[in-house]
Design an enzyme around this catalytic site. Structure first.
Site, PDB file in Angstrom:
ATOM      1  N   LYS A  75      47.319 172.393  47.217  1.00 13.42           N
ATOM      2  CA  LYS A  75      48.027 172.518  48.489  1.00 13.42           C
ATOM      3  C   LYS A  75      47.189 171.856  49.580  1.00 13.42           C
ATOM      4  CE  LYS A  75      50.188 176.408  51.037  1.00 13.42           C
ATOM      5  NZ  LYS A  75      50.420 177.874  50.954  1.00 13.42           N
ATOM      6  N   SER A 151      54.869 179.312  50.991  1.00 10.23           N
ATOM      7  CA  SER A 151      54.576 178.022  51.584  1.00 10.23           C
ATOM      8  C   SER A 151      53.951 177.027  50.622  1.00 10.23           C
ATOM      9  CB  SER A 151      53.632 178.220  52.785  1.00 10.23           C
ATOM     10  OG  SER A 151      52.402 178.802  52.377  1.00 10.23           O
ATOM     11  N   SER A 175      53.221 183.468  49.218  1.00 10.24           N
ATOM     12  CA  SER A 175      53.343 182.016  49.117  1.00 10.24           C
ATOM     13  C   SER A 175      52.930 181.422  47.781  1.00 10.24           C
ATOM     14  CB  SER A 175      52.559 181.348  50.250  1.00 10.24           C
ATOM     15  OG  SER A 175      53.191 181.585  51.480  1.00 10.24           O
TER      16      SER A 175
END
Length: 464
Positions: A75, A151, A175
């Protein structure tokens, strides 16, 4: 090549049947072929990755590397040397490049893994859908009209699309678990404080966790074991010794006391989510129902803590660069900056009270089962969900079932099931396997048992 697990690739590289360079090149080729339809990556590190893979092929320790030659991605809130740490934002794109890799990236590479890129996410991790205005939405590889979750949407989508067998994400309110559920991958949110966050861009320091995604439980365990260990630079990271879980996966669930979470966790779930939990409970022979008190208030407390801490972190930019925020986060950050201190204090009190009450439940059970998301992945752009007879905001409500768990730092493995939605039988949905703090081994043992039974699995998507 794209269907191979991390463990399978590493075994081939260690044994000399496959070069690390070839494993990495195959991942790069898959990324190039699928990215126009998925949009999981914000940076692909071709030169770095091939150079690193070539070194592994020559390394005398290759035969002892548990992740030898395994391509992985992170990420884009993880520091990657030479890249600006975007955290999904436009603002951070102008920041100085990171001087070195995040701790967890370095630990995976020490185990032989090869970083191939950085992944899309909701801006500053404030979202559950990865519908990023700056970098575009990450699309669900199983149905490109649907969200990937967030996310850490890019992290889940990259694994589901077969671009890489292993990724890292973060989980503040769900997330890791939400995108794992919606994209049909395995995900692990470790205990708060188990893995160091050094070298990652924060969202809510008192709630942030980091963890892996994979297409097999053994890959989750391999990555988790490679990353374990305290780090003094993260004050929340507990000074605990290494506790490898990979050797424990074959122990199964014999002797474990397992319950199903009721109340809020059944009321706020649509039929496919309930069907997933019931299928897991039946496979594990579970009949016990457990209810936690005041779950709705615990979620509200997590919401307020997130809002207040998140907005405070960005106050300076909100005052001077508000126009550069993603519209999906800007108004929330601005409103959250006005939250009274008394609300935050009360939220923290409720959170600690809730943690003590939940701890009591683990005196009579070892593991708890709950849905990970209220439903399968909705369409990109969906504004509302119908849950429990209520019309709720879709983006915030994807975390209805994860926020009460992460706000008290419990370890959770998410496992994917298929074919349970009447309207979207091609879409996956996940179940949370929840244990007491520091018992990731129980979560992963149960996940491995369900995988061995064939109930849960994470196939490579055809990338629709």
């Amino acid at each position: 090549m794209s269907a191979a697990t991390a463990g399978e690739l590493a075994a081939q590289v260690r044994g000399g049947q496959l070069r690390a360079v070839d494993a990495v090149q195959a991942a790069l080729d898959r990324i190039k072929a699928t990215e126009p339809r998925v949009n999981a990556f914000t940076a692909v590190l071709t030169e770095r990755a091939l150079k690193r893979a070539a070194l592994i092929d020559k390394h005398e320790r290759r035969a002892r590397m548990p992740l030898a030659g395994v391509p992985f991605a992170v990420k884009n809130l993880f520091d990657v040397a030479g890249l600006a740490t975007l955290a999904g934002s436009k603002i951070e794109a102008t920041a100085a490049p990171a001087a070195r890799d995040a701790v967890l990236v370095r630990r995976l590479e020490s185990a032989g893994a090869v970083l191939v890129g950085a992944l899309n996410m909701d801006e500053y991790a404030y979202g559950f859908t990865t519908e990023n205005t700056h970098y575009g939405p990450t699309r669900n590889p199983h149905d490109g009209t649907r969200i990937s979750g967030g996310s850490s949407g890019g992290s889940a989508a990259a694994v589901a699309a077969g671009q890489v067998p292993l990724t890292l994400g973060s989980d503040t309110n769900g997330s890791i678990r939400v995108p794992a559920s919606l994209c049909g991958t395995f995900g692990l949110k470790p205990t708060f404080g188990r893995l160091p966050r050094t070298g990652s861009y924060p969202f809510v320091a008192s709630l942030d966790h980091l963890g892996p995604f994979a297409r097999s439980v053994s890959d989750l365990a391999l990555a988790y074991d490679a990353m374990q260990g305290a780090d003094a630079a993260d004050p929340a990271c507990a000074q605990r010794g290494l506790e490898p879980v990979t050797p424990l996966l074959a122990q199964g669930v014999g002797g474990l006391r397992i319950g199903v979470l009721g109340g809020w966790f059944r009321e706020m779930a649509q039929p496919e989510a309930l069907a997933a939990v019931d299928a897991v409970a039946q496979a594990l022979g579970v009949t016990r129902l457990v209810e936690w008190p005041e779950v709705a208030r615990a979620r509200a407390a997590a919401f307020l803590i997130t809002a207040a801490e998140g907005a405070t972190l960005h106050l300076s930019d909100l005052r001077t660069r508000a126009q550069d925020f993603d519209p999906m986060t800007r108004e929330r950050f601005l409103a959250n900056a006005l939250i009274p201190a008394a609300w935050l204090v009360q939220s923290q009190r409720l959170r600690h009270w809730f943690a003590r009450r939940v701890a009591k439940s683990f005196e009579t059970v070892d593991l708890l089962i709950a849905p990970a998301t209220p439903c399968v992945a909705p369409a990109i752009g969906t504004e509302w969900l119908d849950v429990a007879g209520q019309r709720l905001p879709a983006r915030a409500s994807m975390g209805l079932l994860t926020q009460p768990v992460s706000c008290i730092g419990l370890p959770v493995a998410t496992v994917p099931l298929w074919g349970l939605s009447a309207s979207a039988p091609h879409m996956p949905i996940g179940v949370q396997l929840i244990a007491a703090p520091w018992r990731e081994d129980l979560c992963l043992r149960a996940a491995a048992h369900l995988e061995q039974l064939g109930l849960v699995h994470a196939p490579v998507a055809r990338v629709l």
